[in-house]
Write a protein that holds these residues in place. Structure first.
Motif, mmCIF file in Angstrom:
data_model
loop_
_atom_site.group_PDB
_atom_site.id
_atom_site.type_symbol
_atom_site.label_atom_id
_atom_site.label_comp_id
_atom_site.label_asym_id
_atom_site.label_seq_id
_atom_site.Cartn_x
_atom_site.Cartn_y
_atom_site.Cartn_z
ATOM 1 N N ASP A 248 -7.850 -0.543 0.564
ATOM 2 C CA ASP A 248 -9.206 -0.632 -0.136
ATOM 3 C C ASP A 248 -9.217 0.589 -1.321
ATOM 4 O OD1 ASP A 248 -9.813 -2.780 1.188
ATOM 5 O OD2 ASP A 248 -11.043 -1.632 2.524
ATOM 6 N N TYR A 249 -8.826 1.681 -0.720
ATOM 7 C CA TYR A 249 -8.956 3.140 -1.427
ATOM 8 C C TYR A 249 -7.951 2.835 -3.005
ATOM 9 C CZ TYR A 249 -8.059 7.701 -3.175
ATOM 10 O OH TYR A 249 -8.014 8.712 -4.166
ATOM 11 N N LEU A 250 -6.870 1.910 -2.689
ATOM 12 C CA LEU A 250 -6.250 1.895 -4.114
ATOM 13 C C LEU A 250 -6.857 1.099 -5.171
ATOM 14 C CD1 LEU A 250 -2.689 1.590 -2.322
ATOM 15 C CD2 LEU A 250 -3.372 3.409 -3.707
ATOM 16 N N VAL A 251 -7.599 0.099 -4.545
ATOM 17 C CA VAL A 251 -8.646 -0.744 -5.497
ATOM 18 C C VAL A 251 -9.696 0.059 -6.052
ATOM 19 C CG1 VAL A 251 -10.244 -2.749 -5.649
ATOM 20 C CG2 VAL A 251 -8.091 -2.907 -4.375
ATOM 21 N N ASP A 252 -10.480 1.063 -5.277
ATOM 22 C CA ASP A 252 -11.732 1.467 -5.550
ATOM 23 C C ASP A 252 -11.202 2.835 -6.474
ATOM 24 O OD1 ASP A 252 -13.100 -0.098 -3.899
ATOM 25 O OD2 ASP A 252 -13.456 1.038 -2.239
ATOM 26 N N PHE A 253 -10.135 3.540 -6.264
ATOM 27 C CA PHE A 253 -9.613 4.655 -6.853
ATOM 28 C C PHE A 253 -8.372 4.463 -7.674
ATOM 29 C CE2 PHE A 253 -12.603 5.920 -3.817
ATOM 30 C CZ PHE A 253 -13.490 6.908 -4.262
ATOM 31 N N VAL B 94 -4.879 12.372 -5.729
ATOM 32 C CA VAL B 94 -6.091 12.912 -5.140
ATOM 33 C C VAL B 94 -6.402 12.953 -3.675
ATOM 34 C CG1 VAL B 94 -8.539 13.137 -5.509
ATOM 35 C CG2 VAL B 94 -7.448 12.582 -7.391
ATOM 36 N N LEU B 95 -6.024 11.659 -3.140
ATOM 37 C CA LEU B 95 -6.153 11.526 -2.007
ATOM 38 C C LEU B 95 -4.904 12.315 -1.108
ATOM 39 C CD1 LEU B 95 -7.263 10.198 0.748
ATOM 40 C CD2 LEU B 95 -5.911 8.051 0.399
ATOM 41 N N ARG B 96 -3.834 12.222 -1.857
ATOM 42 C CA ARG B 96 -2.759 12.963 -1.243
ATOM 43 C C ARG B 96 -2.992 14.241 -0.985
ATOM 44 N NH1 ARG B 96 2.837 10.221 -1.776
ATOM 45 N NH2 ARG B 96 3.560 12.416 -1.941
ATOM 46 N N SER C 57 0.919 -1.103 0.074
ATOM 47 C CA SER C 57 -0.091 0.149 0.036
ATOM 48 C C SER C 57 0.849 1.386 -0.095
ATOM 49 C CB SER C 57 -0.921 -0.044 1.283
ATOM 50 O OG SER C 57 -1.850 -1.128 1.115
ATOM 51 N N PHE C 58 1.966 1.446 0.762
ATOM 52 C CA PHE C 58 2.716 2.497 0.916
ATOM 53 C C PHE C 58 3.402 2.618 -0.358
ATOM 54 C CE2 PHE C 58 3.478 1.971 5.713
ATOM 55 C CZ PHE C 58 2.521 3.264 5.901
#
Length: 703
Positions: free
Chosen positions: A369-374, A380-382, A84-85
């Motif tokens: 989960d975010y990296l899968v959904d988006f 954008v999240l950063r 994830s990181f």
């Protein structure tokens, strides 16, 4: 202010008993990554250190819950967190792990050196012991009733209901989570670090030498010091962890608070060992070693930990302040060969949708989960997290704010400016950078303002004011939009082509500067923009220049950096949050224990019949009550029932029910209720009728 030759930057080691969420990112990881990326772009020598914290009771509890070994737990979550990181662009030079041989050796050697110097004190104390499980119990293996609020599931170290810090011996009716049996007190020996011995040095280190630390950090340290520091155990009775390397300590391991910060040192050691070995493929994969060479000219790991020319910076959340500002420095002081942290820029907590993030309640946005959904929306999240960092107080992440910042800032300001510049350059000059001609006073003002942004943004980053730095970055994009809007090259092209060349050249230079300045914050978009502009790798110190893109260079076709986030996407995330929270609450809900036994004669006195609801209406001035008319087969009678929150009156007419017909009448809200209908309560608190599955005659007895 002292100028340092090199930097050692650390982020708090995350526990490998679950994935990381946005609260973790906003506290310790994204701020550190922005800082390190900025240092690298300035050409500074720096190593960025982190790793999995794989010891401690939460790991063993997770292993027990999942029916696996602690090693299997940490292997699983080390990979989830590390992946994830990496995919989110957190650019550690190494993401190590505390279960490694290097860490065990480093921690054991650290303890042994302090032991040989006589730095520890040894004390015997009584601790809870589970006679059935044959082991001493860590705080989290003991539950009981909180003496402060009466919550009956408090842990031996903290009550999660009222937040009180507890000692296990303070719990009322304590029980072992291993066997369910009440524990007994048993004598055990442990080694303690006498923090009180180092209080004078810590007071000078913090209260005199580092008054410039963030208010929340300095204030918390001052509060702890004013209360007086006490000796703290560095060992505990547990099987999982770094074995205590002295005689008489069999069955004991180093307390996780002691071995975890040593993880920064062991990770740096591993980084330099891997560098000397040419970065073996197996280590590169396991420790997420960065594919590029670490930006450090140090000859060995010690130059990053034992040199006054090195600036050590710890990025943490506020719950780790005491460990990184008082306890770890005391450990290093006891050793006597290490330099201490120059700064510890701890952030406050990030909330989610106006509620505290809670892993136990599954109220979180998990990074994996975010990296899968988006997919491909890391930046954008950063950007949103950086814009809402809880730098001075707790802050709130909401999906609506995520959408607004993406659509109104990344798309409408930054992305819009880049798109206009690239599209017009291709439209007028086939993608070739035009010449810079005669400058107007307005051009000169814009250029001077452009030159000021790298220093402003850099100063904010170096002061750990990342939200401010991000705002300045976006202000530069606003400057670009304003410059195009005020000069209107799409109109001038018809009357003054030479003027348009100058305008477009300046617009392209602003875009090029944005590409370099964006890299610490939104590196994926910065790379995409640099590729679009065919911009050679440029250091931060070159920015502010009006000639980053030479005349005659060819730029690539325009491509959108960001896309709008639609309402449906946000609604889906909100529903996902609520669904996971509800599922977790339902799963964790305990079944009410059985009541005391009754005799058959007592049971036989209850007369339960099948009846049918003939009429239903809400009771005035109440939320829960319905007035029902029921055909019991014996008669028609009125029953007042508290089911209005779950059923509409018109929808239950004709519904068969089970009714206790010989319950003594009772007046409720002025209505005489002549019985009680039986209901079942679901795990999520909803009610349903306890009724026959097929139609039966009214008055039929239920036995």
């Amino acid at each position: 202010m002292k100028q340092f030759k090199r930097y050692t930057v650390t982020s708090a080691l995350p526990y490998t008993n679950g994935p990381v969420h946005i609260g973790h990112l906003a506290g310790a990881y994204l701020p550190a990554d922005i800082f390190v990326r900025y240092l690298r772009s300035k050409g500074r020598e720096v190593v960025f250190i982190c790793g999995s914290d794989e010891h401690g009771v939460p790991i063993t509890i997770k292993a027990k819950a999942e029916g696996v070994t602690p090693q299997q737990v940490v292997d699983k979550y080390h990979k989830i967190i590390g992946d994830s990181f990496r995919d989110f662009g957190i650019s550690f030079d190494i993401y190590h792990r505390t279960s490694s041989q290097t860490h065990h050796e480093t921690s054991a050697d650290f303890f042994k050196k302090l032991y040989d110097k006589g730095e520890f004190i040894v004390e015997e104390s009584e601790q809870y012991f589970d006679e059935k499980a044959h082991q001493f119990l860590a705080d989290r293996y003991i539950t009981g009733t909180c003496p402060e609020c009466g919550y009956d599931k408090a842990y031996g170290d903290q009550c999660e209901s009222c937040g009180s810090t507890l000692n296990a011996t303070e719990l009322i009716n304590p029980k072992s989570t291993l066997s369910g049996e009440p524990p007994v007190l048993k004598s055990t020996k442990h080694w303690y670090l006498p923090l009180d011995k180092y209080q004078p040095k810590l007071e000078k280190y913090i209260l005199e030498d580092h008054q410039n630390w963030k208010t929340n950090v300095f204030g918390q340290c001052k509060s702890w010091l004013s209360q007086g520091l006490q000796p703290r155990a560095v060992t505990r009775d547990l099987e999982w962890g770094v074995p205590v390397p002295v005689e008489g300590a069999e069955g004991k391991v180093l307390y996780v608070w002691f071995d975890a910060p040593i993880g920064y040192i062991s990770a740096t050691k591993e980084l330099f060992k891997s560098k000397e070995a040419g970065y073996p493929a197996a280590k590169k994969e396991e420790y997420y070693l960065n594919v590029r060479e670490p930006q450090s000219g140090a000859a060995n790991w010690e130059e990053h930990w034992k040199s006054e020319d090195t600036k050590l910076v710890h990025f943490i959340g506020k719950d780790n302040i005491v460990f990184h500002c008082l306890i770890f420095p005391a450990m290093l002081m006891a050793d006597g060969t290490y330099t201490l942290a120059d700064d510890v820029p701890a952030n406050e907590f990030l909330n989610l949708e106006n509620n505290k993030i809670s892993t136990s309640r599954n109220w979180a946005v998990w990074l994996n989960d975010y990296l899968v959904d988006f997919k491909d929306k890391q930046d954008v999240l950063r950007y949103v997290l950086c814009s809402t960092f809880p730098e001075t107080k707790d802050n709130d992440f909401t999906w609506k704010d995520y959408q607004a910042r993406n659509n109104n800032e990344l798309v409408a300001i930054f992305g819009n400016f880049i798109n206009r510049v690239a599209v017009l350059t291709h439209k007028y000059y086939e993608g070739v950078v035009p010449a810079l001609g005669t400058l107007t006073d307005f051009d000169k003002e814009v250029i001077e303002e452009l030159k000021s942004y790298p220093a402003k943004i850099g100063a904010s980053i170096e002061a750990y004011r990342f939200r401010e730095a991000m705002q300045e970055f976006m202000n530069l994009a606003r400057l670009g939009n304003k410059y195009l809007a005020d000069t209107e090259p799409w109109k001038l092209i018809k009357t003054d082509e030479e003027r348009v060349k100058t305008i477009m050249n300046i617009g392209l230079q602003i875009a090029a500067n944005l590409s370099v300045l964006a890299e610490p914050f939104i590196p994926f978009s910065a790379k995409k923009l640099a590729d679009m502009l065919n911009l050679a790798e440029t250091a931060w110190d070159k920015t502010g220049d009006i000639n980053l893109l030479p005349e005659g260079d060819q730029i690539a076709e325009a491509a959108l950096l960001f896309e709008k986030v639609e309402d449906s996407v946000i609604e889906q995330q909100l529903q996902k949050l609520e669904a996971s929270k509800a599922a977790n609450e339902a799963a964790s809900k305990t079944v009410t224990p059985a009541k005391e036994n009754i005799t058959f004669d007592e049971f036989s006195k209850m007369d339960i019949r099948v009846g049918t609801i003939l009429a239903a209406e809400k009771v005035a001035k109440t939320k829960k009550l319905l007035k029902l008319t029921i055909d019991t087969g014996i008669d028609q009678r009125t029953v007042v029932s508290g089911i209005a929150e779950y059923f509409e009156p018109e929808n239950i007419i004709g519904q068969q029910v089970s009714i206790l017909v010989n319950l003594a009448p009772r007046e409720i809200k002025g209505i005489e209720s002549q019985g009680m209908i039986l209901m079942a309560e679901d795990a999520d608190g909803k009610l349903c009728f306890a009724a026959p599955t097929a139609a039966v005659k009214n008055g039929s007895e239920i036995r």
